[in-house]
Design a protein around this motif. Structure first.
Motif, PDB file in Angstrom:
ATOM      1  N   ARG A   1       0.819  -1.226   0.000  1.00  0.00           N
ATOM      2  CA  ARG A   1       0.000   0.000   0.000  1.00  0.00           C
ATOM      3  C   ARG A   1       0.850   1.272   0.000  1.00  0.00           C
ATOM      4  O   ARG A   1       0.415   2.313  -0.456  1.00  0.00           O
ATOM      5  CB  ARG A   1      -0.915   0.029   1.228  1.00  0.00           C
ATOM      6  CG  ARG A   1      -2.113  -0.874   1.121  1.00  0.00           C
ATOM      7  CD  ARG A   1      -3.097  -0.606   2.264  1.00  0.00           C
ATOM      8  NE  ARG A   1      -2.684  -1.134   3.539  1.00  0.00           N
ATOM      9  CZ  ARG A   1      -2.927  -2.375   3.963  1.00  0.00           C
ATOM     10  NH1 ARG A   1      -3.563  -3.220   3.201  1.00  0.00           N
ATOM     11  NH2 ARG A   1      -2.533  -2.768   5.153  1.00  0.00           N
ATOM     12  N   ASP A   2       2.054   1.168   0.572  1.00  0.00           N
ATOM     13  CA  ASP A   2       2.902   2.349   0.731  1.00  0.00           C
ATOM     14  C   ASP A   2       4.335   2.027   0.302  1.00  0.00           C
ATOM     15  O   ASP A   2       5.146   1.568   1.102  1.00  0.00           O
ATOM     16  CB  ASP A   2       2.881   2.809   2.196  1.00  0.00           C
ATOM     17  CG  ASP A   2       3.719   4.043   2.451  1.00  0.00           C
ATOM     18  OD1 ASP A   2       4.318   4.593   1.491  1.00  0.00           O
ATOM     19  OD2 ASP A   2       3.794   4.470   3.619  1.00  0.00           O
ATOM     20  N   ASP A  30       6.753   3.907  -0.102  1.00  0.00           N
ATOM     21  CA  ASP A  30       7.742   4.746   0.579  1.00  0.00           C
ATOM     22  C   ASP A  30       8.104   4.213   1.965  1.00  0.00           C
ATOM     23  O   ASP A  30       8.971   4.768   2.645  1.00  0.00           O
ATOM     24  CB  ASP A  30       7.211   6.174   0.725  1.00  0.00           C
ATOM     25  CG  ASP A  30       7.084   6.882  -0.611  1.00  0.00           C
ATOM     26  OD1 ASP A  30       7.819   6.524  -1.548  1.00  0.00           O
ATOM     27  OD2 ASP A  30       6.248   7.791  -0.708  1.00  0.00           O
TER      28      ASP A  30
END
Length: 113
Positions: free
Chosen positions: A88-89, A91
């Motif tokens: 989902r992320d 980063d």
């Protein structure tokens, strides 16, 4: 004029890795996130098939940041929860430490805040 004095993520990660290595603890960067502003999840594997992971969160009452348990239980389940969050992320940083005593170092001075 107020400035955001938050430390770049890669600097905090470097300090955490160094502190763990100085203590002789095995540590790994499982996923390298955004250098400046990536969130971090820290997993501690206790080498008995179990693990606990922490993520940074905001305390809504005080506005302070704190480390909270993100997932715990069987290590494969913790790994799966971390992988879902990373999907989902992109980063997001995923860090891992191995310690039979369950130390994450997140309560150490300079690493807890």
């Amino acid at each position: 004029m107020a400035t955001d004095a938050r430390l770049a993520t890669h600097v905090w990660v470097g300090a955490w890795l160094t502190r763990a290595r100085l203590m002789g603890l095995p540590v790994y960067v499982a996923a390298h996130g955004h250098d400046e502003a990536g969130a971090v999840i820290v997993k501690c594997a206790t080498l008995d098939g179990r693990a606990r992971a922490w993520a940074r969160s905001w305390d809504l009452m005080t506005g302070a940041r704190a480390w909270v348990v993100f997932a715990e239980g069987e290590e494969r389940e913790v790994d799966a929860a971390m992988a879902r969050e990373r999907a989902r992320d992109p980063d997001l940083w995923l860090l891992e430490i191995e310690d039979r005593q369950g130390r994450s170092l997140l309560d150490e001075p300079g690493l807890s805040d």
